[in-house]
Design an enzyme around this catalytic site. Structure first.
Site, mmCIF file in Angstrom:
data_model
loop_
_atom_site.group_PDB
_atom_site.id
_atom_site.type_symbol
_atom_site.label_atom_id
_atom_site.label_comp_id
_atom_site.label_asym_id
_atom_site.label_seq_id
_atom_site.Cartn_x
_atom_site.Cartn_y
_atom_site.Cartn_z
ATOM 1 C CE LYS A 15 -30.762 -39.120 25.531
ATOM 2 N NZ LYS A 15 -30.794 -40.557 25.164
ATOM 3 N NE ARG A 90 -27.192 -39.057 19.700
ATOM 4 C CZ ARG A 90 -28.443 -38.722 20.010
ATOM 5 N NH1 ARG A 90 -28.744 -37.515 20.378
ATOM 6 N NH2 ARG A 90 -29.397 -39.631 19.958
ATOM 7 N NE ARG A 129 -38.322 -43.399 21.258
ATOM 8 C CZ ARG A 129 -37.064 -43.011 21.464
ATOM 9 N NH1 ARG A 129 -36.752 -42.276 22.516
ATOM 10 N NH2 ARG A 129 -36.101 -43.377 20.646
ATOM 11 N NE ARG A 135 -37.276 -40.776 17.489
ATOM 12 C CZ ARG A 135 -36.306 -40.545 18.349
ATOM 13 N NH1 ARG A 135 -36.573 -40.030 19.536
ATOM 14 N NH2 ARG A 135 -35.054 -40.834 18.038
ATOM 15 N NE ARG A 147 -31.951 -44.220 17.242
ATOM 16 C CZ ARG A 147 -33.216 -44.476 17.570
ATOM 17 N NH1 ARG A 147 -33.942 -45.309 16.839
ATOM 18 N NH2 ARG A 147 -33.746 -43.914 18.608
#
Ligand code: AMP
Length: 191
Positions: A15, A90, A129, A135, A147
């Site tokens: 995204k 969400r 990522r 992160r 998640r």
């Protein structure tokens, strides 16, 4: 009329990457609730402190927190053709609150563009990522799995929510960045 696009998809679907190309092509303002929350954490604000633990456990922050952020972005950002919501809504409650907010000014969601990848690819993409972005919530398999289940339980029901109002448009997110981008543009060019 101001356009309101929702960029939907599981964590790791791409995204954030696709949002960059979309905002440029359609003169949109990108609102990533995750990025806004990470900024609050980095700045050490009270909100950031509260959000940190939830985010780092792979849980969602309370609806009111992100709803307030969205409202304030809509109010303050001018001079764009629309907004690209990335990572919001969400939950069904957030989607209802967005509809209520827009209806105050006679507006509505323009379209939801959903980037779909299978669960098996989520882990692989997020691990890639993690090496680049560092992160905290990308750091462990346990958090990523949390998640993924948060997504299935709380966010996936939005697919039917937007299908019911004919606003749901799905693209295959398994290709390379350019292939996915072209599929997204093919959808967005219609609006
Ligand atoms: P993201 O960058 O979109 O992957 O978001 C990172 C984390 O921020 C999520 O796992 C949640 O903990 C939190 N977050 C982002 N957007 C929302 C939202 N709309 N509602 C609740 N929590 C959110």
């Amino acid at each position: 009329m101001t356009k309101y696009y929702i960029l939907f998809g599981p964590p790791g679907a791409g995204k954030g990457t696709q949002a960059t190309a979309m905002v440029e092509r359609y003169n949109l303002h990108h609102i990533s609730t995750g990025a806004l929350l990470r900024k609050e954490i980095a700045a050490g604000t009270e909100l950031g402190l509260k959000a940190k633990e939830l985010i780092e456990n792979g849980c969602l922050v309370p609806d009111e927190v992100v709803e307030g952020m969205i409202e304030s972005e809509f109010r303050t950002i001018k001079g764009v053709d629309g907004f690209l919501l990335d990572g919001f809504p969400r939950t069904i409650a957030q989607a209802e609150s967005l509809d209520a907010l827009l209806s105050k000014t006679g507006e509505q969601v323009t379209a939801t563009v959903s980037i779909m990848i299978p669960d098996a690819m989520i882990m692989e993409r997020i691990k890639g990522r993690a090496l680049k972005e560092g992160r905290a919530d990308d750091a462990s398999e346990e958090i990523i799995n949390n998640r993924i289940s948060t997504y299935h339980q709380q966010t996936e029901p939005l697919i039917n929510y937007y299908k019911n109002s004919d606003k749901y448009h799905e693209v295959d997110g398994t290709g390379n960045i350019d292939q996915v981008k072209e599929s997204i543009f093919a959808v967005m060019d219609k609006f």
